[in-house]
Design a protein around this motif. Structure first.
Motif, PDB file in Angstrom:
ATOM      1  N   ALA A 115      -6.971   0.047   0.349  1.00 12.62           N
ATOM      2  CA  ALA A 115      -6.561   0.247  -1.051  1.00 12.62           C
ATOM      3  C   ALA A 115      -7.156   1.602  -1.453  1.00 12.62           C
ATOM      4  CB  ALA A 115      -7.005  -0.914  -1.930  1.00 12.62           C
ATOM      5  N   SER A 116      -7.850   1.718  -2.603  1.00 11.04           N
ATOM      6  CA  SER A 116      -8.599   2.960  -2.858  1.00 11.04           C
ATOM      7  C   SER A 116     -10.080   2.641  -2.989  1.00 11.04           C
ATOM      8  CB  SER A 116      -8.059   3.730  -4.063  1.00 11.04           C
ATOM      9  OG  SER A 116      -6.992   4.587  -3.659  1.00 11.04           O
TER      10      SER A 116
ATOM     11  N   ARG B 266      -2.679   6.697  -6.703  1.00 12.51           N
ATOM     12  CA  ARG B 266      -3.318   8.000  -6.964  1.00 12.51           C
ATOM     13  C   ARG B 266      -2.998   8.399  -8.392  1.00 12.51           C
ATOM     14  NH1 ARG B 266      -0.738   9.820  -1.253  1.00 12.51           N
ATOM     15  NH2 ARG B 266      -2.240   8.742   0.057  1.00 12.51           N
TER      16      ARG B 266
ATOM     17  N   ASN C 246       2.041   7.088  -5.020  1.00  8.48           N
ATOM     18  CA  ASN C 246       2.458   5.901  -4.262  1.00  8.48           C
ATOM     19  C   ASN C 246       3.657   5.231  -4.936  1.00  8.48           C
ATOM     20  OD1 ASN C 246       0.502   6.205  -2.280  1.00  8.48           O
ATOM     21  ND2 ASN C 246      -0.993   4.877  -3.300  1.00  8.48           N
TER      22      ASN C 246
ATOM     23  N   GLY D 295      -3.294  -0.951   3.895  1.00  5.70           N
ATOM     24  CA  GLY D 295      -3.357   0.127   4.869  1.00  5.70           C
ATOM     25  C   GLY D 295      -4.823   0.462   5.093  1.00  5.70           C
ATOM     26  N   MET D 296      -5.081   1.478   5.857  1.00  5.79           N
ATOM     27  CA  MET D 296      -6.465   1.915   6.078  1.00  5.79           C
ATOM     28  C   MET D 296      -6.469   3.405   6.380  1.00  5.79           C
ATOM     29  SD  MET D 296      -9.093   0.774   9.087  1.00  5.79           S
ATOM     30  CE  MET D 296      -8.261   1.830  10.271  1.00  5.79           C
ATOM     31  N   GLY D 297      -7.399   4.110   5.768  1.00  8.69           N
ATOM     32  CA  GLY D 297      -7.531   5.538   6.050  1.00  8.69           C
ATOM     33  C   GLY D 297      -8.443   5.773   7.244  1.00  8.69           C
TER      34      GLY D 297
ATOM     35  N   HIS E  33     -11.369   3.497   4.523  1.00  8.61           N
ATOM     36  CA  HIS E  33     -11.059   2.980   3.181  1.00  8.61           C
ATOM     37  C   HIS E  33      -9.818   2.107   3.253  1.00  8.61           C
ATOM     38  CE1 HIS E  33      -8.021   6.321   2.527  1.00  8.61           C
ATOM     39  NE2 HIS E  33      -7.480   5.420   1.732  1.00  8.61           N
TER      40      HIS E  33
ATOM     41  N   SER F 187       0.835  -1.200   0.000  1.00 10.53           N
ATOM     42  CA  SER F 187       0.000   0.000   0.000  1.00 10.53           C
ATOM     43  C   SER F 187       0.867   1.247   0.000  1.00 10.53           C
ATOM     44  CB  SER F 187      -0.934  -0.018   1.211  1.00 10.53           C
ATOM     45  OG  SER F 187      -1.969  -0.947   0.965  1.00 10.53           O
ATOM     46  N   GLY F 188       0.228   2.359  -0.279  1.00 12.00           N
ATOM     47  CA  GLY F 188       0.953   3.628  -0.278  1.00 12.00           C
ATOM     48  C   GLY F 188       0.653   4.402   0.995  1.00 12.00           C
ATOM     49  N   GLY F 189       0.607   5.712   0.880  1.00 13.43           N
ATOM     50  CA  GLY F 189       0.390   6.543   2.066  1.00 13.43           C
ATOM     51  C   GLY F 189       1.653   6.653   2.888  1.00 13.43           C
ATOM     52  N   ARG F 190       1.528   7.093   4.135  1.00 12.26           N
ATOM     53  CA  ARG F 190       2.725   7.338   4.956  1.00 12.26           C
ATOM     54  C   ARG F 190       3.123   6.125   5.808  1.00 12.26           C
ATOM     55  NH1 ARG F 190       5.048  10.043   1.946  1.00 12.26           N
ATOM     56  NH2 ARG F 190       6.673  10.322   3.519  1.00 12.26           N
ATOM     57  N   THR F 191       2.155   5.297   6.175  1.00 12.68           N
ATOM     58  CA  THR F 191       2.430   4.212   7.128  1.00 12.68           C
ATOM     59  C   THR F 191       3.594   3.296   6.714  1.00 12.68           C
ATOM     60  OG1 THR F 191       0.095   4.284   7.729  1.00 12.68           O
ATOM     61  CG2 THR F 191       1.336   2.342   8.475  1.00 12.68           C
TER      62      THR F 191
ATOM     63  N   LYS G 280      -5.884   5.121  14.337  1.00 14.42           N
ATOM     64  CA  LYS G 280      -6.200   4.069  13.349  1.00 14.42           C
ATOM     65  C   LYS G 280      -6.805   2.852  14.059  1.00 14.42           C
ATOM     66  CE  LYS G 280      -4.635   5.675   9.286  1.00 14.42           C
ATOM     67  NZ  LYS G 280      -3.516   5.281   8.496  1.00 14.42           N
TER      68      LYS G 280
ATOM     69  N   ASP H 221      -3.138   0.076  -4.669  1.00 13.15           N
ATOM     70  CA  ASP H 221      -3.854   1.211  -5.275  1.00 13.15           C
ATOM     71  C   ASP H 221      -2.867   2.322  -5.588  1.00 13.15           C
ATOM     72  OD1 ASP H 221      -3.560   1.817  -2.396  1.00 13.15           O
ATOM     73  OD2 ASP H 221      -4.605   3.661  -2.945  1.00 13.15           O
TER      74      ASP H 221
ATOM     75  N   ARG I  77      -8.235   7.731  -8.485  1.00 13.87           N
ATOM     76  CA  ARG I  77      -7.409   6.574  -8.091  1.00 13.87           C
ATOM     77  C   ARG I  77      -7.603   5.422  -9.062  1.00 13.87           C
ATOM     78  NH1 ARG I  77      -5.847   7.549  -2.535  1.00 13.87           N
ATOM     79  NH2 ARG I  77      -6.541   9.670  -2.132  1.00 13.87           N
TER      80      ARG I  77
END
Ligand SMILES: O=C1O[C@H](COP(=O)(O)O)[C@@H](O)[C@H](O)[C@H]1O
Length: 228
Positions: free
Chosen positions: A139-140, A69, A79, A131-133, A137, A39-43, A195, A67, A172
């Motif tokens: 993935a996307s 962006r 990502n 991951g999870m937002g 959410h 996954s992407g994001g910061r985690t 989270k 996923d 996405r």
């Protein structure tokens, strides 16, 4: 859900990276190649660094994202940029990366091209790290997006869909729930108390469209990797 909790993100990254490598090596021993969706994001930043510093036969590993962006790969929101700068380094630079972006203004117009590209990956995916937002959410697969029914449809034959979130920036491209669930080993990687609270909320509820992470957790053996 099996839950592995760690005192620090560093400890989590060290244990988790070893575990991932073991699973990839098992996949290689069985099939000749192995694959992982990250996954992407910061985690995952620290985890990517730990993986890149771990010696294994990365030349036999296919990597892609759960996923992406729909931004240029040199945009800080990409990502792919995160993966290229942090995971595809050191030992892991020998891995094959499958990008989820294409030269199209609209992600919906790139689904066939990107689907054909990822179909060359070793499948089923040996490892999936979700991951999870804060909105539940994963993935996307975004709650309230017009595409959430399509993303969670288990009768679809699509691996990828285009998504326009209403609660987050950027169009996405995302693997569908069905494609994600076909992975052999599924992890949910989270850090921080907030989270964890979102996760508890998702587990307590019953509306998958409101909290798409629930759609994964209710159907697969997912291992939570969590650090404060
Ligand atoms: O937008 C996204 O967000 C989620 C969560 O990101 P984080 O920054 O809170 O770790 C991520 O899993 C997903 O891949 C990404 O595109």
């Amino acid at each position: 859900m099996k839950q592995s909790t760690f005192e620090s993100a560093e400890q989590l990254n060290s244990v988790f990276s070893q575990r991932i490598v073991e699973l990839l090596e098992q996949g290689i021993a069985k099939k000749g190649r192995a694959s992982i969706l990250v996954s992407g994001g910061r985690t995952p930043l620290g985890l990517f660094k730990a993986l890149s510093e771990t010696n294994m036969d990365w030349s036999k590993v296919d990597i892609s994202l759960a996923d992406e962006r729909w931004v240029s790969t040199d945009d800080d929101a990409s990502n792919e940029k995160l993966v290229r700068n942090n995971l595809l380094q050191g030992y892991a630079s020998k891995a094959s990366f499958y990008s989820l972006v294409a030269d199209k203004a609209d992600a919906a117009d790139a689904i066939d091209e990107v689907s054909a590209r990822v179909s060359a990956m070793s499948q089923p995916f040996d490892v999936l790290i979700l991951g999870m937002g804060e909105d539940g959410h994963t993935a996307s697969l975004f709650p309230c997006s017009a595409q959430i029914q399509q993303g969670l449809d288990l009768n679809t034959d699509q691996q990828l869909i285009a998504v326009t979130p209403t609660t987050a920036p950027h169009q996405r491209i995302s693997f569908t729930l069905k494609a994600l669930l076909s992975s052999q080993n599924i992890f949910l990687h989270l850090t921080g108390e907030s989270k964890k609270q979102v996760l508890e909320q998702a587990l307590a509820g019953d509306d998958e469209f409101a909290m798409p992470i629930r759609a994964v957790l209710s159907r697969a053996d997912v291992e939570l990797m969590w650090a404060a």
